[in-house]
Scaffold this active site. Structure first.
Site, PDB file in Angstrom:
ATOM      1  N   SER A 126       8.207   4.009  -0.287  1.00 56.06           N
ATOM      2  CA  SER A 126       6.940   3.377  -0.850  1.00 56.06           C
ATOM      3  C   SER A 126       7.216   3.295  -2.071  1.00 56.06           C
ATOM      4  CB  SER A 126       5.934   3.417  -0.296  1.00 56.06           C
ATOM      5  OG  SER A 126       4.837   2.842  -0.521  1.00 56.06           O
ATOM      6  N   MET A 150       7.731   1.947  -5.900  1.00 54.22           N
ATOM      7  CA  MET A 150       6.976   1.721  -7.782  1.00 54.22           C
ATOM      8  C   MET A 150       8.039   1.630  -8.283  1.00 54.22           C
ATOM      9  SD  MET A 150       3.667   3.584  -6.954  1.00 54.22           S
ATOM     10  CE  MET A 150       2.935   3.132  -5.104  1.00 54.22           C
ATOM     11  N   THR A 190       1.176  -1.045  -0.085  1.00 55.56           N
ATOM     12  CA  THR A 190       0.257  -0.210   0.642  1.00 55.56           C
ATOM     13  C   THR A 190       0.717   1.105  -0.099  1.00 55.56           C
ATOM     14  OG1 THR A 190      -1.528   1.425   1.343  1.00 55.56           O
ATOM     15  CG2 THR A 190      -0.540   0.273   2.522  1.00 55.56           C
ATOM     16  N   GLU A 191       0.875   1.977  -0.953  1.00 55.82           N
ATOM     17  CA  GLU A 191       1.473   3.640  -1.031  1.00 55.82           C
ATOM     18  C   GLU A 191       1.803   4.561  -0.060  1.00 55.82           C
ATOM     19  OE1 GLU A 191      -0.963   2.073  -2.949  1.00 55.82           O
ATOM     20  OE2 GLU A 191      -1.666   4.424  -3.857  1.00 55.82           O
ATOM     21  N   ASN A 192       1.162   4.188   0.781  1.00 58.13           N
ATOM     22  CA  ASN A 192       0.998   5.126   2.278  1.00 58.13           C
ATOM     23  C   ASN A 192       2.109   4.578   2.950  1.00 58.13           C
ATOM     24  OD1 ASN A 192      -0.911   3.050   2.258  1.00 58.13           O
ATOM     25  ND2 ASN A 192      -1.221   4.423   4.253  1.00 58.13           N
TER      26      ASN A 192
END
Lengths: 238, 219
Positions: A111, A115, A69-71
């Site tokens: 984070s 990606m 999860t990108e947070n």
């Protein structure tokens, strides 16, 4: 493709005469189940907000999928309920979630390096439109009074090794969202590799748009709905 | 020189009109509400605020925006179901918005703290958010030049600090804290507890105290 019969309507394991694998369009949950089955064991995966989040309901423990999860977390578990709810533990949609054994936390730049550095195997995103060459439009309608908000969509679209889109094939007005050229503002160029819709699964790439399977329609009926040339994918290409 | 103000109001007292203020948090996780309330009370205005969002509901950053203290927002995701104060200001033309893809926002903040003036990234290439920006083909991909985001002040939240200003965070509330602490000239941290120097395991410290100027304990 054979699909386990978990009670979902309309999916036949045994239709091999063509690429039609269901006698009806797929509902959101059946589509999420199909995406989940297609995720290779051991993958690191980011599921976008909205329909893609449903995929997590159908990942099997033996697939050993790690959700990002990108947070700032790897090893995200299911949505938190009751006493599990902790305001410091949320997902990208700001929903309280849980952590699984082996989870890790990191700051936002790390984070997004996960990606942007090409470390994620798959991200699954929603879309307004996808073009025949895999351009993605999913962040902004371009309407003059719309307040734009992009979040991590552009990073996911350009950074993950494979970008899967989940969407209904047609708008409410019956217009195809698979288009020759996107008319909505782009999120990423040539980034989408697969499109999962209620009516078919499409593969996008240098060979144009290939249809892996259809649901509730034949390839010819599908072609009548979509303004880009379609070909049936070879079995090896699936 | 590290200091330990008694109150949040004392901690933010030096923030001037026109400052660029980074505020930690993703949604409400990690948002330093007490420091933001103190920033409201101190009266500073014409602020440029850097945050992932643009306030939620009727608390924290949303109130700062509602009260007209924020001249410009630099953020990735202003529009939410409960971002009504930002929405109203934006539609009235009373607040400027620099919309930045979230990874570019994080990396531009990180770059500032690392002394990097700018970098090329594929994120946003070919989109309207790259319009007017320098581009190059690097490693076979179109890439966009993005510059560092510096700040006068960072307001962040951590779980625990020690006497040297070393910080440990909690779960996904960590988010922008470490990179904002490094990017700002003056970093103010609210924590739940302050422990004696030596009590934090040096192997687990996330933000080393060199990035921190003020630590204030909130209940």
């Amino acid at each position: 493709m054979s699909i386990q019969s978990n009670g979902q309507a309309g999916i036949h394991a045994g239709i091999h005469a063509g690429i039609q694998t269901s006698d009806k369009p797929l509902g959101r949950d059946d589509l999420a189940r199909l995406v989940a089955r297609d995720i290779t064991s051991g993958s690191f995966v980011n599921l976008g907000i909205g329909q893609p989040t449903l995929v997590s309901n159908y990942l099997e423990p033996e697939q050993n999928i790690t959700l990002h999860t990108e947070n700032g977390m790897l090893g995200m578990g299911p949505e938190a309920t009751g006493g599990q709810i902790d305001g410091d533990l949320i997902n990208a949609g700001k929903i309280p979630v849980t952590e699984l054994p082996g989870a890790s936390y990191f700051h936002h730049a790390d984070s997004f390096a996960i990606m942007r550095g090409g470390h994620l195997d798959i991200c699954v995103l929603g879309a307004f439109q996808v073009s025949a060459t895999g351009d993605l439009a999913n962040w902004h309608t371009g309407a003059p009074d719309a307040i734009p908000a992009v979040g991590g969509a552009m990073d996911l679209a350009t950074g993950a090794k494979d970008v899967f889109v989940m969407m209904t094939l047609l708008t409410r007005e019956g217009v195809s969202k698979l288009v020759e050229t996107c008319t909505y503002p782009l999120t990423g160029v040539g980034c989408v590799t697969r499109i999962y819709t209620d009516k078919a699964v499409f593969l996008t790439g240098p060979d144009g748009v290939q249809v892996r399977e259809t649901f509730g329609c034949t390839l010819e009926e599908l072609q009548a709905m979509v303004p880009v040339p379609l070909t049936a994918a070879s079995a090896a290409g699936t | 020189m590290l200091n330990f103000p008694e109150t949040v109001n004392e901690a933010v007292a030096g923030i001037r009109d026109g400052s660029t203020v980074m505020i930690g948090g993703f949604g409400n996780a990690g948002q330093p509400f007490e420091l933001i309330d103190a920033l409201m009370d101190c009266g500073a205005r014409d602020l440029t605020v850097v945050n992932n969002n643009a306030g939620q509901g009727d608390q924290g950053l949303a109130v700062l925006i509602k009260e007209g203290r924020v001249k410009k927002m630099i953020c990735s995701f202003p529009r939410q179901s409960d971002s009504w104060h930002f929405d109203a200001k934006f539609r009235a033309g009373e607040i400027e918005l620099e919309l930045v893809p979230q990874g570019n926002l994080a990396e531009r903040i990180r770059a500032a703290g690392a002394g990097i003036g700018g970098f090329f990234t594929p994120t946003g290439y070919g989109t309207m958010l790259a319009e007017g920006k320098e581009t190059r083909i690097l490693d076979g991909r179109g890439q966009v030049f993005e510059t560092a985001i510096h700040a006068d002040v960072a307001l962040i939240k951590a779980l625990t600090a020690d006497g040297k200003g070393n910080l440990v965070y909690r779960k996904t509330a960590r988010n922008f804290g470490p990179i904002m602490a490094a990017a700002a000239k003056h970093t103010i941290v609210q924590v739940s507890r302050i422990v004696p120097t030596g009590d934090l395991d040096p192997e687990t410290i996330v933000t080393p105290g060199i990035y921190v100027n003020s630590i204030v304990k909130v209940a």
